[in-house]
Design an enzyme around this catalytic site. Structure first.
Site, PDB file in Angstrom:
ATOM      1  N   SER A   1     -29.820  -9.597 -83.941  1.00 17.28           N
ATOM      2  CA  SER A   1     -30.212 -10.823 -83.070  1.00 17.28           C
ATOM      3  C   SER A   1     -31.379 -10.676 -84.487  1.00 17.28           C
ATOM      4  CB  SER A   1     -30.109 -10.272 -81.933  1.00 17.28           C
ATOM      5  OG  SER A   1     -29.911 -10.071 -80.919  1.00 17.28           O
TER       6      SER A   1
ATOM      7  N   LYS B   1     -38.389  -2.982 -80.707  1.00 11.52           N
ATOM      8  CA  LYS B   1     -37.390  -3.962 -80.730  1.00 11.52           C
ATOM      9  C   LYS B   1     -37.493  -4.653 -79.359  1.00 11.52           C
ATOM     10  CE  LYS B   1     -32.835  -3.731 -82.444  1.00 11.52           C
ATOM     11  NZ  LYS B   1     -33.438  -5.128 -83.238  1.00 11.52           N
TER      12      LYS B   1
ATOM     13  N   GLU C   1     -28.487  -5.274 -78.110  1.00  7.97           N
ATOM     14  CA  GLU C   1     -28.785  -4.523 -79.763  1.00  7.97           C
ATOM     15  C   GLU C   1     -28.695  -2.520 -79.474  1.00  7.97           C
ATOM     16  OE1 GLU C   1     -32.581  -7.935 -80.841  1.00  7.97           O
ATOM     17  OE2 GLU C   1     -32.810  -5.930 -80.324  1.00  7.97           O
TER      18      GLU C   1
END
Length: 278
Positions: A67, A141, A150
């Site tokens: 992403s 992240k 993720e």
């Protein structure tokens, strides 16, 4: 049944070869029209080089697509392999696993085959961005709200390659360049408790529930229907310890600290160069 499947596979490969006659070769990134900003150029330089140097088109079949703004160019590059006669037959067999709603769209827009982590729990390689990368390849992240998916995808892969621009490269510790805090995905009913525990037990400088304004009234809701807390710990000397301590708090689903997960990171620069950290 095996004969039918073999015939279908052969037919699909013949179709790819036939359409490949009108395809173009894989473009050199430096020969493409310039993007609207040097920052976007830097992202594209990093993404293209990361894909070209790490994608084993002969053997890789299940590919994670992450992403964020840099991954746009990862999906773009993967899609270009479909258009080159040299790679088209093999690229048509790629199955791409998304990490969220955005990456599903990127996969489909670029003509790639969409799969799910439930169908393919083991991946060959993953390309994803990061909010910050320290000197030991530890990551923050989750700035885009997809941290759980993720991490699920990246830890399911044999190889995880980070693509980012020069702003995401920390000179030493996490929390140096990325100052918005560590993203933490939490069960909605627990967010008050977790906010309190972060401040009283883990002594974070500040912790806030991420809001969706101006696009949405109220908190951000993840693809997993959870909330996100952003917790500022300043510079993080030992992210592995902090990750463990946060995970021990009741109500925490996952943290945005990615520990010992990435194998290398590519950082694009405005001048067209790309720095590699391993």
């Amino acid at each position: 049944m095996r004969f039918m499947l073999r015939n279908l596979t052969n037919l699909a490969q013949f179709s790819v070869r036939r359409s490949a006659r009108n395809m173009s070769t894989l473009p050199d990134v430096h020969h493409l029209p310039q993007l609207h900003s040097t920052l976007e150029q830097a992202k594209r330089f990093a993404a293209y080089r990361a894909v070209d140097e790490n994608l084993d088109y002969l053997n890789h079949r299940v590919i994670g697509v992450g992403s964020g703004s840099t991954v746009i160019y990862v999906a773009e590059r993967l899609g270009q392999y479909l258009l080159d006669p040299k790679y088209a037959v093999h690229a048509s067999q790629f199955v791409c696993i998304p990490t969220g709603f955005q990456s599903k769209g990127l996969i489909l827009t670029n003509g790639l085959r969409l799969g799910t982590i439930e169908q393919h729990p083991s991946l060959d390689i993953v390309f994803d961005g990061a909010d910050e990368v320290d000197v030991n390849l530890q990551l923050i992240k989750g700035g885009g709200g997809c941290l759980f998916q993720e991490k699920l995808v990246s830890t399911s892969a044999a190889k995880f390659v980070v693509v980012a621009d020069y702003r995401k490269r920390s000179p030493k510790y996490l929390g140096t360049n990325w100052v918005k805090g560590v993203p933490i995905e939490v069960v909605p009913t627990s967010y008050i408790r977790v906010l309190s525990d972060l401040k009283t037990k883990l002594k974070c400088k500040n912790a806030v529930l991420r809001q969706g304004a101006p696009a949405k009234a109220g908190p951000v809701v993840t693809d997993n229907c959870n909330f996100i807390i952003d917790a500022d710990f300043g510079e993080i000397e030992h992210p592995e310890i902090l990750h463990r301590d946060i995970k021990m708090l009741v109500g925490v689903v996952e943290t945005g600290l990615f520990i010992d997960n990435a194998s290398k990171a590519y950082f694009g620069n405005p001048d067209g160069s790309v720095d590699l950290r391993v």
